[in-house]
Design a protein around this motif. Structure first.
Motif: not given
Lengths: 312, 325
Positions: B34-35, B233-238, B290-292, B309-315
């Protein structure tokens, strides 16, 4: 550290400028050699293998040209002159029908060498295609094809050799078929193992990313990179095929008389073993020397192709 | 955002079946789970994470070496997740890859010229061999090698030179996007900088986009516009590389950043390094929630049970319960 201090620690004349011609560090001095040039270079170092190679080449040339220019033929009998000892007229003497043994050995070389090389070539093609496909495609396809190989491997060779001889008769084609039907499986297994280990290499993945077709990846990249052990194995297959042919002919189910094969000649000579032992010596030494030479060639190639086995 | 992304990955999942034997329990490695991310034209997207976190698998899925189980990969507005045949071949012309190991990624039996020419032959780019040869010489010049290297074999070159050959091969088809799979991790530090600069120059000249995979955060920060951090396997931060590098949100990113060595012993002593406990969990049997959570110093009860779930924080994007409201 100030500049003055640096100068004190390192006096200005401590360093020298590098001459311009030494700055070209990207230059590669060694002459570029292709893979086979390199193999030949290494092979030449092995004296025994070189002598063997020369021996086999002379043997091939003689097998081709001697019968063309000789006044004897392999089947012409001279009943007035049987069991002659070597002389100027008959270099190796004559057999019990007065046939010239030297020319018969040459005809035997034709059969033996062509059986040997043809069998190796057929095995090479089948082995590469079969093993290559198994290793490359993998999965269930590989499972089924390799089980077929196992089945062929598990049936005693002599059993179907005799069956083939019964069905197709004793001739060169059936001898070749009998040799090839079982001996390709070893090569197929080897090619499969090589291809499997190579296909996960990054250069194979790179070829795939570049859009290369499966055929191109398999033959241009994978087989090309596993060619070393394959060549060695194929070379060593020649003497074993020659031996099988001689053996089959000796026990009387190979090449049929009056065709001259080293095996049939040894078979005929065995009745004369006590009265004319030399007649046995010729075909047996022909088999021995050829097998030895081919094995030495295989050995030399093995060393030349595998950097780990090279002697300095 | 006015510009459209050149590559848009949505909910991509790449699983591998690692079941051994006929009758054993089915085992699946969720290498990429789920990336989602976007790469803009002319941009570099950096992907970091420790070994085995799925970043190489993600890169290889994008170049279609692996088939995804689910999700979409949109390249220039076209979904390429299930391409076959001629369309796939056309896609391969636009999407190229630079590999990690410069020793393994070049066929040792081919000359440099043959290696760089091969993609042109496959895609029928030029008609005559003379034209191809000319292009090879030009490519060699672009990557900083000499024309007389064309007849040589890869074994005659150093690691950095080989990586340049790999780059020239990737450029041979004039791609629009290059996946760089740890292109510098096998090289010496002094050579790393050269290769990075080369990649940056090529990007400027040819208008390429990169997906840059590495485990060295400082190098990724240098080359990337955006960074994605992967874990199991997960995107934890972007987010934008400056933001992620200087103000990490996810505890894993913080730990990764604290592991970067600093070339000044005084600063390094003052800095506290976050040491993660334990090993990275097996992707066959990932932890619940959470995988971590198994290694996270800030994990709560909720982290062990619920997948963030991925959330948006400050862009930027972060998948962590700590930032949920």
């Amino acid at each position: 550290m100030s500049e003055a201090e640096v100068k004190m620690v390192l006096p200005e004349n401590a360093f020298e400028k590098l001459p311009e011609d030494e700055k070209n560090n990207e230059f590669i001095a060694m002459k570029s050699r292709s893979y086979f040039q390199d193999v030949w270079f290494q092979y030449k170092k092995n004296k025994l293998a070189m002598v063997s190679l020369v021996f086999i080449i002379i043997m091939i040339l003689m097998a081709i040209f001697m019968p063309m220019f000789s006044r004897y033929s392999y089947e012409a009998q001279d009943l007035a002159n049987p069991n002659a000892l070597p002389s100027a007229a008959h270099w190796f003497g004559t057999d019990k029908f007065g046939r010239d043994i030297f020319i018969r050995i040459m005809y035997g070389a034709r059969i033996s060498l062509s059986v040997g090389f043809a069998a190796a070539a057929i095995n090479l093609v089948i082995g590469i295609v079969w093993g290559g496909m198994c290793g490359y495609i993998g999965g269930r396809f590989d499972m089924i094809l390799m089980r077929i190989v196992d089945i062929i491997y598990s049936v005693p060779t002599l059993l179907y050799v005799i069956l083939i001889m019964l069905i197709f008769g004793s001739n060169m084609f059936s001898v070749l078929l009998a040799i090839c039907i079982s001996s390709w499986v070893g090569l197929a297994r080897q090619v499969r193992a090589q291809v499997m280990s190579q296909k996960e290499q990054e250069y194979a993945l790179a070829a795939k990313v570049l859009g290369a077709s499966d055929m191109r990846i398999l033959f241009r990249h994978l087989v090309k990179n596993s060619i070393g052990p394959i060549i060695v194995n194929t070379t060593l297959m020649v003497p074993s095929a020659i031996f099988t042919e001689a053996f089959l002919s000796f026990v009387g189910i190979g090449i049929s008389i009056p065709m001259a094969s080293w095996g049939t000649m040894a078979n005929e000579a065995k009745n004369m073993l006590f009265s004319a032992p030399l007649q046995m010596v010729w075909p047996v030494s022909a088999i021995c020397l050829t097998m030895l030479a081919l094995n030495f060639i295989g050995d030399g190639l093995n060393q030349a192709l595998d950097p780990k086995k090279r002697s300095r | 955002m006015s510009e459209k992304p050149i590559l848009s990955v949505r909910n991509l999942k790449t699983y591998f079946d690692v079941t051994k034997g006929l009758f054993s329990k089915k085992q699946i490695v969720k290498a990429v789970d789920d990336v989602s991310f976007d790469v803009m034209p002319n941009e570099t997207f950096g992907l970091v994470g420790e070994s085995g976190c799925g970043k190489t698998t993600l890169g290889r899925t994008i170049v279609k070496l692996y088939d995804p189980v689910e999700g979409s990969i949109e390249f220039m507005g076209k979904d390429i997740a299930n391409l076959k045949g001629a369309e796939l071949k056309a896609y391969r012309k636009d999407m190229q890859m630079i590999f990690q190991d410069p020793y393994a990624s070049l066929n040792p039996r081919m000359t440099v010229g043959e290696i760089i020419k091969e993609p042109m032959i496959i895609h029928n780019i030029y008609n005559t061999d003379a034209e191809r040869e000319e292009r090879v010489v030009e490519l060699l010049r672009i990557v900083g090698l000499k024309p007389d290297h064309i007849r040589r074999y890869p074994a005659e070159f150093s690691g950095g030179q080989r990586q340049r050959i790999g780059i020239a091969r990737a450029l041979a088809v004039n791609p629009k996007f290059i996946v760089c799979d740890e292109p510098i991790s096998a090289l010496d530090v002094s050579i790393q900088a050269q290769v990075i600069n080369l990649l940056e120059n090529i990007q400027k000249e040819m208008g390429l986009s990169y997906l840059f995979i590495a485990h060295d955060l400082s190098m990724v920060k240098h080359i990337s516009d955006k960074i994605g951090v992967m874990y199991l396997g997960h995107m934890v931060e972007m987010g934008k590389s400056e933001d992620v590098y200087h103000r990490p949100l996810h505890p894993y990113t913080t730990a990764l950043l604290s592991a970067i060595p600093i070339p000044d012993p005084d600063v390094a002593k003052a800095k506290s390094r976050i040491l993660l406990e334990g090993e990275i969990p097996s992707p066959i049997n990932p932890p619940a929630g959470c995988p971590f959570s198994t290694r996270c110093p800030k994990a709560t009860e909720r982290c062990h049970k619920e997948m963030p779930q991925p959330i948006e924080v400050g862009g930027r994007m972060v998948a962590c319960h700590l930032y949920e409201r």
